[in-house]
Design a protein around this motif. Structure first.
Motif, PDB file in Angstrom:
ATOM      1  N   SER A  54     -41.977 -12.583 -43.692  1.00 16.33           N
ATOM      2  CA  SER A  54     -41.608 -13.462 -44.799  1.00 16.33           C
ATOM      3  C   SER A  54     -42.105 -14.875 -44.550  1.00 16.33           C
ATOM      4  CB  SER A  54     -40.081 -13.483 -44.982  1.00 16.33           C
ATOM      5  OG  SER A  54     -39.594 -12.208 -45.320  1.00 16.33           O
ATOM      6  N   TYR A  55     -41.951 -15.314 -43.315  1.00 12.94           N
ATOM      7  CA  TYR A  55     -42.379 -16.662 -42.932  1.00 12.94           C
ATOM      8  C   TYR A  55     -43.891 -16.828 -43.095  1.00 12.94           C
ATOM      9  CZ  TYR A  55     -43.401 -20.553 -39.752  1.00 12.94           C
ATOM     10  OH  TYR A  55     -43.866 -21.707 -39.191  1.00 12.94           O
ATOM     11  N   LEU A  56     -44.652 -15.836 -42.599  1.00 15.33           N
ATOM     12  CA  LEU A  56     -46.106 -15.916 -42.665  1.00 15.33           C
ATOM     13  C   LEU A  56     -46.619 -15.860 -44.101  1.00 15.33           C
ATOM     14  CD1 LEU A  56     -47.039 -13.612 -39.653  1.00 15.33           C
ATOM     15  CD2 LEU A  56     -47.295 -16.085 -39.783  1.00 15.33           C
ATOM     16  N   LYS A  57     -45.865 -15.192 -44.961  1.00 17.33           N
ATOM     17  CA  LYS A  57     -46.279 -15.089 -46.363  1.00 17.33           C
ATOM     18  C   LYS A  57     -45.719 -16.225 -47.220  1.00 17.33           C
ATOM     19  CE  LYS A  57     -46.721 -11.065 -48.354  1.00 17.33           C
ATOM     20  NZ  LYS A  57     -48.196 -10.854 -48.374  1.00 17.33           N
ATOM     21  N   TYR A  72     -40.860   0.556 -40.367  1.00 16.39           N
ATOM     22  CA  TYR A  72     -41.890  -0.471 -40.445  1.00 16.39           C
ATOM     23  C   TYR A  72     -42.916  -0.154 -41.537  1.00 16.39           C
ATOM     24  CZ  TYR A  72     -39.747  -2.211 -36.241  1.00 16.39           C
ATOM     25  OH  TYR A  72     -38.828  -2.707 -35.344  1.00 16.39           O
ATOM     26  N   TYR A  73     -43.095   1.119 -41.818  1.00 16.83           N
ATOM     27  CA  TYR A  73     -43.933   1.493 -42.960  1.00 16.83           C
ATOM     28  C   TYR A  73     -43.289   0.985 -44.250  1.00 16.83           C
ATOM     29  CZ  TYR A  73     -45.779   4.331 -46.752  1.00 16.83           C
ATOM     30  OH  TYR A  73     -46.294   4.732 -47.953  1.00 16.83           O
ATOM     31  N   GLN A  74     -41.971   1.160 -44.356  1.00 19.12           N
ATOM     32  CA  GLN A  74     -41.264   0.673 -45.537  1.00 19.12           C
ATOM     33  C   GLN A  74     -41.403  -0.840 -45.675  1.00 19.12           C
ATOM     34  OE1 GLN A  74     -37.405   2.520 -44.496  1.00 19.12           O
ATOM     35  NE2 GLN A  74     -37.508   3.556 -46.470  1.00 19.12           N
ATOM     36  N   LEU A 122     -43.042  -2.940 -48.702  1.00 17.51           N
ATOM     37  CA  LEU A 122     -42.282  -3.979 -49.393  1.00 17.51           C
ATOM     38  C   LEU A 122     -43.120  -5.239 -49.583  1.00 17.51           C
ATOM     39  CD1 LEU A 122     -39.528  -5.019 -50.513  1.00 17.51           C
ATOM     40  CD2 LEU A 122     -38.984  -5.725 -48.166  1.00 17.51           C
ATOM     41  N   TYR A 123     -43.914  -5.592 -48.569  1.00 19.12           N
ATOM     42  CA  TYR A 123     -44.691  -6.828 -48.613  1.00 19.12           C
ATOM     43  C   TYR A 123     -46.174  -6.596 -48.906  1.00 19.12           C
ATOM     44  CZ  TYR A 123     -40.626  -9.268 -46.715  1.00 19.12           C
ATOM     45  OH  TYR A 123     -39.375  -9.803 -46.541  1.00 19.12           O
ATOM     46  N   VAL A 170     -50.585  -0.914 -47.945  1.00 18.29           N
ATOM     47  CA  VAL A 170     -49.705   0.041 -48.615  1.00 18.29           C
ATOM     48  C   VAL A 170     -49.404  -0.500 -50.009  1.00 18.29           C
ATOM     49  CG1 VAL A 170     -47.483   1.234 -48.535  1.00 18.29           C
ATOM     50  CG2 VAL A 170     -48.696   0.685 -46.400  1.00 18.29           C
ATOM     51  N   VAL A 171     -49.541   0.346 -50.998  1.00 17.42           N
ATOM     52  CA  VAL A 171     -49.366  -0.088 -52.378  1.00 17.42           C
ATOM     53  C   VAL A 171     -48.056   0.460 -52.939  1.00 17.42           C
ATOM     54  CG1 VAL A 171     -50.341  -0.068 -54.712  1.00 17.42           C
ATOM     55  CG2 VAL A 171     -51.855  -0.151 -52.720  1.00 17.42           C
ATOM     56  N   LEU A 172     -47.271  -0.409 -53.559  1.00 18.39           N
ATOM     57  CA  LEU A 172     -46.039   0.024 -54.214  1.00 18.39           C
ATOM     58  C   LEU A 172     -46.369   0.782 -55.485  1.00 18.39           C
ATOM     59  CD1 LEU A 172     -43.612  -3.033 -54.004  1.00 18.39           C
ATOM     60  CD2 LEU A 172     -43.131  -0.733 -53.200  1.00 18.39           C
TER      61      LEU A 172
END
Length: 277
Positions: free
Chosen positions: A32-35, A83-85, A89-90, A173-175
């Motif tokens: 979250s921080y890096l993004k 971690y895949y999830q 998510l991001y 990974v695409v939602l």
């Protein structure tokens, strides 16, 4: 990340599991921080110092690509799935490097460690039996997995790993775009309560079968049956955790609501899976 003197070898303890959940939270905060997204309040001084150092590196070297490497045994597939999830998510890339090592080599490596850092041999043997390597054929989320030997890596092998990482980084990974797909996927992973009830019922079924076999099977046959059933139990639990095996929605709902008729329907469903060919 997890103090060895506090949690070492307690892989089934609630403290150990809580500590692992804490690392998932830490990685989520870091991403979250890096993004540049909104931060959670549960950030400790250690996380802050790591973030500041990482920010300096990425800014000073003008790096636009950051790899978060999780160095851990993660012998259960469910440990990696979290971690895949997170990657999904991001909208990040996700891959696995499986370092293959024989039990004999692992035991020899262990003996070469500094005193006080060695692991009891039975722990290594037990972990080898529990280890669930990436399975790209049955688990699409493990598609980007590379198996490498535990021996010293050559320049060629290192180049292969770098090429693999660069390739995966271009395929995040695409939602799913459809809300219905998102809801359907969320149903694949049962709640902790459902998995617990499944485990309890599997143990009951296995216990009943073993008691029934005492009248018709020899001791050697009983031992063989016990091992097969135990392996199948682990396979079923992992399949349900990862969504490879779907528990009927009505059974999940009945378990969550604590309905009195749940037991027999759950038993019938699991008995159909717990077969010995």
């Amino acid at each position: 990340m997890i103090p060895a003197n506090v949690f070492r070898y307690q892989d089934d303890s609630s403290q150990w599991k809580e500590a692992r959940r804490g690392i998932v939270s830490y990685v989520k905060n870091l991403v979250s921080y890096l993004k540049g997204l909104e931060q959670q309040n549960t950030v400790n001084s250690f996380e802050i110092s790591v973030r500041e150092e990482l920010l300096k590196i990425t800014q000073s070297e003008k790096r636009r690509r950051v790899y978060v490497i999780l160095d851990d045994n993660m012998y259960y597939r469910s440990m990696r799935y979290e971690y895949y999830q997170l990657a999904k998510l991001y909208n990040l890339s996700f891959c696995q490097l499986f370092v293959h090592c024989s039990v004999s080599d692992a035991l020899n490596y262990n003996l070469s460690r500094d005193p006080g850092m060695t692991v009891p041999g039975e722990i290594i043997t037990r972990m080898a039996k529990r280890l669930e390597p990436p399975d790209r054929q049955n688990n699409p989320w493990e598609t980007y997995s590379l198996t490498v030997p535990s021996e010293t890596w050559t320049v060629t092998k290192i180049k292969e790993i770098v090429h693999f990482l660069n390739y995966v980084s271009e395929h995040p990974v695409v939602l799913p775009l459809d809300d219905f797909e998102v809801r359907q996927e969320s149903k694949l992973i049962c709640s902790t309560n459902v998995i617990h009830q499944v485990d309890v019922m599997l143990r009951k079924i296995i216990g009943d079968r073993m008691r029934g076999g005492k009248t018709s099977l020899q001791q050697v046959e009983l031992q063989a049956q016990s091992k097969v059933l135990a392996d199948k139990r682990r396979h079923i639990l992992e399949g349900i955790r990862t969504g490879r095996i779907l528990v009927p929605e009505d059974i999940c709902e009945a378990v969550e609501l604590g309905q009195s008729n749940t037991g027999q329907s759950l038993r019938d469903f699991l008995s159909s899976l717990l077969t010995i060919s």
